[in-house]
Design a protein around this motif. Structure first.
Motif, PDB file in Angstrom:
ATOM      1  N   LEU A 268      30.813  35.948  36.504  1.00 57.65           N
ATOM      2  CA  LEU A 268      30.460  37.368  36.532  1.00 57.65           C
ATOM      3  C   LEU A 268      29.638  37.702  37.779  1.00 57.65           C
ATOM      4  O   LEU A 268      29.798  38.765  38.382  1.00 57.65           O
ATOM      5  N   HIS A 269      28.765  36.779  38.149  1.00 59.91           N
ATOM      6  CA  HIS A 269      27.923  37.004  39.326  1.00 59.91           C
ATOM      7  C   HIS A 269      28.774  37.058  40.592  1.00 59.91           C
ATOM      8  O   HIS A 269      28.623  37.967  41.423  1.00 59.91           O
ATOM      9  N   HIS A 270      29.674  36.110  40.745  1.00 58.47           N
ATOM     10  CA  HIS A 270      30.529  36.088  41.933  1.00 58.47           C
ATOM     11  C   HIS A 270      31.462  37.296  41.969  1.00 58.47           C
ATOM     12  O   HIS A 270      31.825  37.772  43.052  1.00 58.47           O
ATOM     13  N   ALA A 271      31.835  37.804  40.803  1.00 57.44           N
ATOM     14  CA  ALA A 271      32.720  38.971  40.736  1.00 57.44           C
ATOM     15  C   ALA A 271      31.959  40.278  40.972  1.00 57.44           C
ATOM     16  O   ALA A 271      32.572  41.348  41.061  1.00 57.44           O
ATOM     17  N   GLY A 272      30.626  40.191  41.048  1.00 53.61           N
ATOM     18  CA  GLY A 272      29.823  41.388  41.261  1.00 53.61           C
ATOM     19  C   GLY A 272      29.518  42.158  39.993  1.00 53.61           C
ATOM     20  O   GLY A 272      28.943  43.251  40.056  1.00 53.61           O
ATOM     21  N   ALA A 273      29.880  41.586  38.838  1.00 53.88           N
ATOM     22  CA  ALA A 273      29.658  42.279  37.571  1.00 53.88           C
ATOM     23  C   ALA A 273      28.275  42.009  36.988  1.00 53.88           C
ATOM     24  O   ALA A 273      27.859  42.683  36.040  1.00 53.88           O
TER      25      ALA A 273
END
Length: 313
Positions: A268-273
């Motif tokens: 989620l962090h890498h996806a910007g969420a």
């Protein structure tokens, strides 16, 4: 190496810097060169309680420089993060390999201590509330390391209304930027109640008021070290419940779930969420200032200690 030690000689919150030999990794442990240490409210509160000296544990992240007997999951050169139970405020720290998790390539140590432990607590506390899409959610300590991530989980989980409770009005823009629809202060007479779900990271005297802000059938999840008392009548009146959440129970009792949540956090962090919020990176030697920020609730996000990179163990 530099290590910060707590002493109670003169002042309960005294933190002393000292030069000591680096520790050694025992069986089932890894020794890491510390790159970042996350300051936690429970440790800060223990110092203020007085009495005996407090062991300074905390969330650490860094590179493994030695492994103890029986460690097969990690090797020298791996970068990991985890909760260190003792002497975390140091240039080198020993971490139980079972409590360590890898830091993905491209992620920083500061990101790791801001995301993993706080994110796991936020995720676990929110899930413990058994939320349903369309419900209203109140998050206390919303500007803290855990609170900032809990706001985002509630928003992503389909809550119809996410309200941030904070200690002062100057935090309003910050928590709105993380997804809060509304902001209330602890001292406000009107909290905009009732709420279906309350995630309480404060406890103490605030806990009773939070219970009274629950809707019929509402659930409050208490994950703070601040204690507090709940009146059974208030729960009966609302048909509500209070649920205690402890991350260690998941880490030890449900390691597969713990690991899945951790992987999801990074995804989620890498996806910007899921965004991390770091108030400040403070030199290790200035740990007392970091504690003051957390104790006085002036931080906007995670407070992180950063050692000066040493030459060797």
């Amino acid at each position: 190496m530099l290590r910060i030690r707590h002493d109670v000689d003169g002042r309960p919150d005294m933190l002393l810097a000292e030069e000591v030999d680096p520790p050694e990794a025992g069986a089932g442990e890894v020794l890491i060169r510390v790159e970042a240490v996350g300051v936690t409210l429970p440790v800060v509160r223990k110092l203020r309680a007085g009495g005996e000296p407090v062991v300074l544990g905390g969330e650490v992240a860094g590179e493994i420089v030695a492994v103890g007997a029986g460690v097969t999951a990690f090797g020298v050169g791996d970068r990991v993060t985890g909760l260190c139970s003792a002497d975390a405020y140091a240039e080198f720290a020993v971490l139980n390999a079972a409590m360590a998790s890898p830091i993905p390539a491209g992620a920083s140590a500061v990101e790791a201590v801001a995301l993993v432990r706080s994110g796991l607590v936020a995720r676990g506390a929110y899930e413990a509330a058994r939320p349903e899409p369309g419900e209203s959610v109140l998050v206390t300590a919303a500007a803290s390391g855990v609170g900032t991530l809990a706001l985002q989980y509630a928003k992503a989980g389909g809550a119809s209304r996410v309200v941030a409770a904070v200690s002062s009005a100057d935090k309003a823009d910050f928590v709105r930027g993380l997804g809060a629809d509304e902001v209330v202060r602890y001292q406000d007479a009107d909290w905009g109640a009732p709420y279906d779900v309350i995630l309480d990271g404060v406890g103490g005297d605030l806990l009773g008021r939070a219970v009274r802000a629950l809707a019929t059938g509402g659930r409050l999840v208490a994950f703070s070290s601040g204690g507090g008392t709940v009146e059974a009548y208030e729960l009966l009146l609302r048909g509500a419940s209070v649920i205690g959440f402890q991350m260690r129970a998941v880490a030890v009792g449900k390691p597969e779930l713990y690991d899945r949540w951790r992987r999801e956090l990074w995804h989620l962090h890498h996806a910007g969420a899921l965004r991390t919020a770091v108030h400040e990176e403070i030199p290790l030697a200035d740990a007392a200032r970091a504690h003051a920020l957390v104790e006085q609730r002036r931080n906007l996000g995670k407070v992180v200690l950063v050692p000066t990179p040493p030459s060797g163990p």
